[in-house]
Write an enzyme that holds these catalytic residues in place. Structure first.
Site, short mmCIF file in Angstrom:
data_model
loop_
_atom_site.label_atom_id
_atom_site.label_comp_id
_atom_site.label_asym_id
_atom_site.label_seq_id
_atom_site.Cartn_x
_atom_site.Cartn_y
_atom_site.Cartn_z
N CYS A 81 -28.81 144.80 47.25
CA CYS A 81 -29.89 143.86 46.97
C CYS A 81 -30.41 143.21 48.26
CB CYS A 81 -29.43 142.84 45.93
SG CYS A 81 -30.79 142.04 45.11
N HIS A 172 -26.53 145.19 41.76
CA HIS A 172 -25.21 144.64 42.10
C HIS A 172 -24.12 145.29 41.26
CE1 HIS A 172 -26.64 140.85 44.15
NE2 HIS A 172 -27.72 141.13 43.45
N GLU A 174 -21.04 145.04 41.95
CA GLU A 174 -19.88 144.13 42.05
C GLU A 174 -19.89 143.07 40.95
OE1 GLU A 174 -22.56 143.94 43.77
OE2 GLU A 174 -23.02 141.86 44.29
N1 GLN Z 1 -34.52 138.12 46.11
C1 GLN Z 1 -33.53 138.12 47.13
C2 GLN Z 1 -34.13 138.35 48.51
O1 GLN Z 1 -35.28 138.58 48.62
C3 GLN Z 1 -32.46 139.15 46.86
C4 GLN Z 1 -31.73 138.82 45.59
C5 GLN Z 1 -30.33 139.31 45.53
O2 GLN Z 1 -29.71 139.69 46.54
N2 GLN Z 1 -29.77 139.26 44.34
O3 GLN Z 1 -33.43 138.29 49.48
#
Ligand code: GLN
Length: 190
Positions: A81, A172, A174
């Site tokens: 992410c 994710h 995890e």
């Molecule tokens: N929206 C977040 C970002 O732009 C990422 C979100 C996440 O890691 N769950 O960094």
């Protein structure tokens, strides 16, 4: 894989959850906040969180260049992410942030919009069959080039990619009890 030292960048975000997932795979995780701690690991996970914050902290902790160097030397690195955003060479539709600029992908941040800010789903993954993934204000990959392989798409959007020693997931694993992506990453250390 017992005895292998896997680092988790522990500056901000969901690093504790990755530690728990690695422990379930029988691997001892090691928190990384300094370049000396980075020297002692054989692989690195960059967790989800807030990519702008993690980028600034990586700069403040002098970790950007040491991580780039380990990547050039072939150390496996997996970004989830926000970690995917930090690996990307290009961020589309938003200001550039401080990042590692390592992977031949263009990502869009917060790409699912408000209705779908967070959701959990089953994903088909090349080489794994399927896994569960949680998406939280997730990015997706708009474009890949060079050696980057697409490993999973969800509703026609690219959500998992691999380029040599680099792995990135928009979701994710995890936060689920499905260890398959952690096991996939551990295979990259062999
Ligand atoms: N929206 C977040 C970002 O732009 C990422 C979100 C996440 O890691 N769950 O960094």
């Amino acid at each position: 894989m017992a005895g292998r030292k896997i680092g988790i960048l522990a500056l901000q975000g969901a690093f504790v959850e990755h530690e728990a997932a690695l422990l379930k795979c029988g691997v001892c995780p090691s928190e990384v906040r300094t370049s000396r701690e980075l020297d002692n690991v054989e692989g690195l996970i960059i967790p989800g969180g807030e990519s702008t914050t993690i980028g600034k902290l990586m700069q403040a902790y002098n970790l950007l260049e040491p991580i780039r160097k380990r990547s050039r030397e072939g150390m496996p690195i997996w970004g989830t992410c926000a970690g995917m955003i930090l690996l990307a060479r290009e961020i589309v539709g938003m200001e550039q942030i401080i990042s590692l600029n390592l992977m031949d992908i263009a990502v869009r941040r917060n790409a699912y919009g408000r209705q779908l800010e967070s959701f959990e789903t089953e994903l088909q993954v090349e080489g794994i069959n399927h896994c569960r993934g949680v998406f939280i204000r997730a990015p997706f990959v708009e474009r890949v080039w060079g050696n980057t392989q697409v490993l999973s798409t969800y509703q026609d959007k690219i959500v998992m990619v691999k380029e040599n020693n680099l792995l990135a997931t928009a979701f994710h694993p995890e936060l689920t009890d499905d260890p398959s992506i952690h096991q996939y990453f551990l295979e990259m250390l062999k």
